[in-house]
Design a protein around this motif. Structure first.
Motif, short mmCIF file in Angstrom:
data_model
loop_
_atom_site.label_atom_id
_atom_site.label_comp_id
_atom_site.label_asym_id
_atom_site.label_seq_id
_atom_site.Cartn_x
_atom_site.Cartn_y
_atom_site.Cartn_z
N GLU A 180 -11.44 -13.71 -33.29
CA GLU A 180 -11.56 -14.23 -31.94
C GLU A 180 -13.02 -14.59 -31.71
O GLU A 180 -13.82 -14.55 -32.65
CB GLU A 180 -11.08 -13.18 -30.92
CG GLU A 180 -9.62 -12.78 -31.09
CD GLU A 180 -8.64 -13.89 -30.71
OE1 GLU A 180 -9.06 -14.88 -30.07
OE2 GLU A 180 -7.44 -13.77 -31.04
N LEU A 181 -13.38 -14.93 -30.48
CA LEU A 181 -14.73 -15.46 -30.23
C LEU A 181 -15.86 -14.55 -30.71
O LEU A 181 -16.82 -15.01 -31.32
CB LEU A 181 -14.91 -15.74 -28.73
CG LEU A 181 -14.12 -16.97 -28.22
CD1 LEU A 181 -14.22 -17.07 -26.71
CD2 LEU A 181 -14.63 -18.25 -28.86
N THR A 182 -15.74 -13.25 -30.46
CA THR A 182 -16.84 -12.34 -30.84
C THR A 182 -17.03 -12.31 -32.34
O THR A 182 -18.15 -12.46 -32.84
CB THR A 182 -16.57 -10.92 -30.31
OG1 THR A 182 -16.32 -11.01 -28.91
CG2 THR A 182 -17.76 -10.01 -30.56
N LEU A 183 -15.94 -12.11 -33.08
CA LEU A 183 -16.05 -12.07 -34.54
C LEU A 183 -16.52 -13.43 -35.08
O LEU A 183 -17.32 -13.49 -36.01
CB LEU A 183 -14.71 -11.69 -35.17
CG LEU A 183 -14.73 -11.56 -36.71
CD1 LEU A 183 -15.70 -10.48 -37.16
CD2 LEU A 183 -13.33 -11.27 -37.25
N SER A 184 -16.03 -14.49 -34.46
CA SER A 184 -16.43 -15.83 -34.87
C SER A 184 -17.95 -15.97 -34.79
O SER A 184 -18.61 -16.43 -35.74
CB SER A 184 -15.76 -16.87 -33.97
OG SER A 184 -16.27 -18.15 -34.22
N LYS A 185 -18.53 -15.57 -33.68
CA LYS A 185 -19.98 -15.66 -33.51
C LYS A 185 -20.72 -14.77 -34.51
O LYS A 185 -21.69 -15.19 -35.14
CB LYS A 185 -20.36 -15.29 -32.07
CG LYS A 185 -21.82 -15.58 -31.74
CD LYS A 185 -22.03 -15.59 -30.23
CE LYS A 185 -23.49 -15.87 -29.87
NZ LYS A 185 -23.66 -16.09 -28.41
N ARG A 186 -20.22 -13.56 -34.69
CA ARG A 186 -20.86 -12.64 -35.64
C ARG A 186 -20.83 -13.19 -37.07
O ARG A 186 -21.79 -13.03 -37.82
CB ARG A 186 -20.16 -11.28 -35.62
CG ARG A 186 -20.40 -10.48 -34.35
CD ARG A 186 -21.82 -9.92 -34.27
NE ARG A 186 -22.03 -9.24 -33.00
CZ ARG A 186 -22.59 -9.79 -31.93
NH1 ARG A 186 -22.98 -11.05 -31.97
NH2 ARG A 186 -22.77 -9.10 -30.83
N LEU A 187 -19.73 -13.81 -37.45
CA LEU A 187 -19.63 -14.32 -38.82
C LEU A 187 -20.52 -15.54 -39.04
O LEU A 187 -21.01 -15.78 -40.13
CB LEU A 187 -18.17 -14.64 -39.17
CG LEU A 187 -17.29 -13.42 -39.39
CD1 LEU A 187 -15.89 -13.82 -39.83
CD2 LEU A 187 -17.90 -12.47 -40.43
N LYS A 188 -20.73 -16.31 -37.99
CA LYS A 188 -21.65 -17.44 -38.10
C LYS A 188 -23.08 -16.92 -38.25
O LYS A 188 -23.90 -17.51 -38.95
CB LYS A 188 -21.49 -18.36 -36.89
CG LYS A 188 -20.23 -19.20 -37.06
CD LYS A 188 -19.55 -19.61 -35.79
CE LYS A 188 -18.21 -20.24 -36.15
NZ LYS A 188 -17.43 -20.65 -34.98
N GLN A 189 -23.34 -15.79 -37.59
CA GLN A 189 -24.67 -15.17 -37.73
C GLN A 189 -24.83 -14.51 -39.09
O GLN A 189 -25.93 -14.43 -39.63
CB GLN A 189 -24.87 -14.16 -36.60
CG GLN A 189 -24.92 -14.84 -35.24
CD GLN A 189 -24.91 -13.87 -34.07
OE1 GLN A 189 -24.51 -12.71 -34.20
NE2 GLN A 189 -25.34 -14.34 -32.91
N ALA A 190 -23.71 -14.07 -39.66
CA ALA A 190 -23.75 -13.41 -40.97
C ALA A 190 -23.93 -14.41 -42.11
O ALA A 190 -24.40 -14.07 -43.18
CB ALA A 190 -22.46 -12.63 -41.20
N ALA A 191 -23.52 -15.65 -41.85
CA ALA A 191 -23.44 -16.63 -42.94
C ALA A 191 -24.79 -17.23 -43.28
O ALA A 191 -25.53 -17.66 -42.40
CB ALA A 191 -22.46 -17.74 -42.55
#
Length: 363
Positions: free
Chosen positions: A233-244
């Motif tokens: 969802e939105l939170t994980l989506s943002k975190r994964l973009k930051q992780a990438a």
């Protein structure tokens, strides 16, 4: 249905056209809906207009009612959602008569919501120490989620490749795992380690996509540096973009109408690596602000040959350009991150998109 409502109200196709524009969202067959015309009528879809009249108005003669086709015949103007999608749509609908003009307005994302402001601040101040520190922190924080869900401890200094979006066949989620020898060579490297994260959701009854997801879960259990996450969802989506470090995108060209996850990834310092589809041709300048698979003559390739070509090219770019650059020339890598952050900010911000819809479509 809005078209028929207006038709009922104005009793004239010309009048309807004054009030109606249409955005076509996908070149995918499944996304352009067709339903039994009698069922549509039974459900009052045509707002009381008889089937004979519906046929006369839309030019649809068979029993399958093609919603997109009707919309393209009732609207004064339509748009695809990227430059390439505009071209694909014009071609796709060209053998039908009475279609309105199809332009393009490229999708965008809200910078204020998605971007990591501290990363941008460090970039604007030219403070590379703060920039690197922030990206490392963002990776570390996201890896807590990886540890939470999978028990795996990822390394914030290792090159991290993320594929995360809706699971759909043409997006080829498990693409890089189709050559396991090269995949393992990539992730088993001692001096240039690579970590992979997959996340996303298949539609509930899309069984091929569900089994693709499950296969990736099983595959990930064999490696300590490969993870599949749930709850996209939105939170994980943002975190994964930051992780990438690398935002991986490999749809089968030209089936991705636009695709916007790479935009928000770039807003968090992830470098886009993609096949040349959707919004990517308008953005990526290879080796400068991202990496892109050079287009082949896809028209004349079988799906099998297209997949082979793309897979081979993707591994070539990973092995010869992306991985060495990240580990041997981080100065250049950092510059590519910044170029992506800068280029995405205005060209692909939702303000630009809203203005274009107003100026080109609605006004």
């Amino acid at each position: 249905s809005a078209a028929f409502y207006l038709m009922n109200k104005f009793k004239s196709v010309e009048k309807v056209k004054e009030h109606l524009v249409f955005t076509t969202h996908t070149p995918e067959e499944a996304g352009n809906e067709k339903h039994d015309i009698y069922l549509c009528q039974k459900m009052s879809y045509f707002c009381g207009i008889s089937i004979d009249e519906v046929r006369r108005l839309t030019g649809i003669t068979d029993d399958l009612f093609n919603h997109s086709l009707a919309a393209l015949r009732f609207a004064r103007k339509a748009n695809g959602v990227s430059r390439l999608h505009g071209e694909v749509s014009r071609k796709m609908w060209s053998h039908y008569s009475g279609i309105c003009e199809i332009i393009h307005i490229t999708n965008a994302q809200n910078w204020r919501y998605w971007a990591d402001k501290q990363l941008y601040k460090a970039m604007e101040e030219g403070n590379d120490l703060a920039f690197d520190d922030r990206k490392n922190y963002l990776k570390k924080r996201a890896f807590e989620i990886v540890a939470d869900q999978t028990g795996k401890l990822f390394d914030s200094n290792a090159l991290t490749i993320v594929w995360a979006r809706r699971f759909a066949g043409y997006k080829r989620a498990d693409f890089l795992t189709q050559d396991l020898v090269r995949f393992e060579k990539l992730i088993n490297s001692i001096d240039k380690p690579v970590q992979f994260i997959w996340a996303g959701k298949p539609y509930p009854v899309d069984y091929p996509a569900i089994s693709q997801f499950n296969n990736l879960v099983h595959l990930s259990k064999n490696y300590k540096n490969v993870a599949v996450l749930i709850g996209y969802e939105l939170t994980l989506s943002k975190r994964l973009k930051q992780a990438a470090d690398v935002w991986l995108n490999n749809p089968r060209v030209p089936r991705e109408a636009s695709g916007t996850s790479g935009m928000t990834a770039a807003m968090n310092g992830a470098v886009n690596f993609s096949t040349d589809d959707g919004w990517i041709p308008e953005f990526v300048n290879h080796g400068n602000n991202g990496f892109v698979v050079p287009k082949a003559d896809y028209e004349n390739l079988s799906v099998h040959d297209q997949d082979n070509y793309d897979l081979n090219k993707m591994y070539e770019i990973l092995e010869q350009q992306i991985v060495p650059l990240y580990y041997k020339n981080f100065e250049t890598w950092r510059q590519i991150m910044k170029n992506g952050m800068r280029d995405v900010r205005f060209q692909f911000d939702s303000n630009r998109m809203a203005h274009e819809y107003y100026d080109l479509m609605y006004k």
